[in-house]
Design a protein around this motif. Structure first.
Motif, PDB file in Angstrom:
ATOM      1  N   LYS A  80     -45.510  25.152 141.025  1.00  0.00           N
ATOM      2  CA  LYS A  80     -45.981  26.278 140.203  1.00  0.00           C
ATOM      3  C   LYS A  80     -46.357  25.724 138.807  1.00  0.00           C
ATOM      4  N   GLY A  81     -47.462  26.499 138.345  1.00  0.00           N
ATOM      5  CA  GLY A  81     -48.124  25.971 136.968  1.00  0.00           C
ATOM      6  C   GLY A  81     -48.838  24.663 137.296  1.00  0.00           C
ATOM      7  N   LYS A  82     -49.164  24.084 138.366  1.00  0.00           N
ATOM      8  CA  LYS A  82     -49.735  22.624 138.620  1.00  0.00           C
ATOM      9  C   LYS A  82     -51.094  22.741 139.284  1.00  0.00           C
ATOM     10  N   SER A  83     -51.606  24.061 139.754  1.00  0.00           N
ATOM     11  CA  SER A  83     -52.769  24.051 140.346  1.00  0.00           C
ATOM     12  C   SER A  83     -53.954  23.340 139.818  1.00  0.00           C
ATOM     13  N   GLY A  92     -61.545  16.396 141.266  1.00  0.00           N
ATOM     14  CA  GLY A  92     -62.449  16.225 139.673  1.00  0.00           C
ATOM     15  C   GLY A  92     -62.933  17.274 139.066  1.00  0.00           C
ATOM     16  N   VAL A  93     -62.159  18.569 139.437  1.00  0.00           N
ATOM     17  CA  VAL A  93     -62.579  19.629 138.782  1.00  0.00           C
ATOM     18  C   VAL A  93     -62.169  19.844 137.465  1.00  0.00           C
ATOM     19  N   GLU A  94     -62.912  20.063 136.548  1.00  0.00           N
ATOM     20  CA  GLU A  94     -62.409  20.189 135.205  1.00  0.00           C
ATOM     21  C   GLU A  94     -62.331  21.880 134.709  1.00  0.00           C
ATOM     22  N   PHE A  95     -61.279  21.998 134.106  1.00  0.00           N
ATOM     23  CA  PHE A  95     -61.030  23.453 133.648  1.00  0.00           C
ATOM     24  C   PHE A  95     -60.996  23.693 132.132  1.00  0.00           C
TER      25      PHE A  95
END
Length: 103
Positions: A80-83, A92-95
């Motif tokens: 939880k909270g680590k997606s 390599g997806v950056e948010f």
């Protein structure tokens, strides 16, 4: 309380019934009707029901595990909270930084 081994044996036994029912089936059987507790279902619907039923029990097992282990519980999927962290590490997806609502 059942031991881990007893639960696994029952789990395997239950899946055995499911697979023995599926083994003789052919693709054309999926549209046939069968009855469960006097209710008609297409075979494909009965398979969906069985899988949903199994998922329900998995949820129960996970819930009980979390209750019993508390803070020692190890997530069986992405914690939880680590997606975002998972997706970033794996793909390599950056948010963008965003503030999450506090609980």
């Amino acid at each position: 309380l059942a031991s881990k081994q007893e639960v696994l044996e029952k789990w395997k036994e239950g899946w055995g019934y499911f697979y023995r029912a599926l083994d003789p089936m052919q693709p054309e059987d999926l549209g046939k009707t069968l009855y469960i507790r006097k209710q008609p279902y297409l075979v494909v619907q009965a398979i969906d029901l069985q899988l949903a039923h199994c998922a329900y029990h998995i949820g129960q097992i996970v819930y009980i595990g979390k209750l019993l282990l508390g803070d020692h519980w190890q997530s069986i999927s992405i914690p939880k909270g680590k997606s975002e962290e998972y997706l970033s590490d794996k793909y390599g997806v950056e948010f963008p930084d965003r503030k999450r609502p506090k609980k």
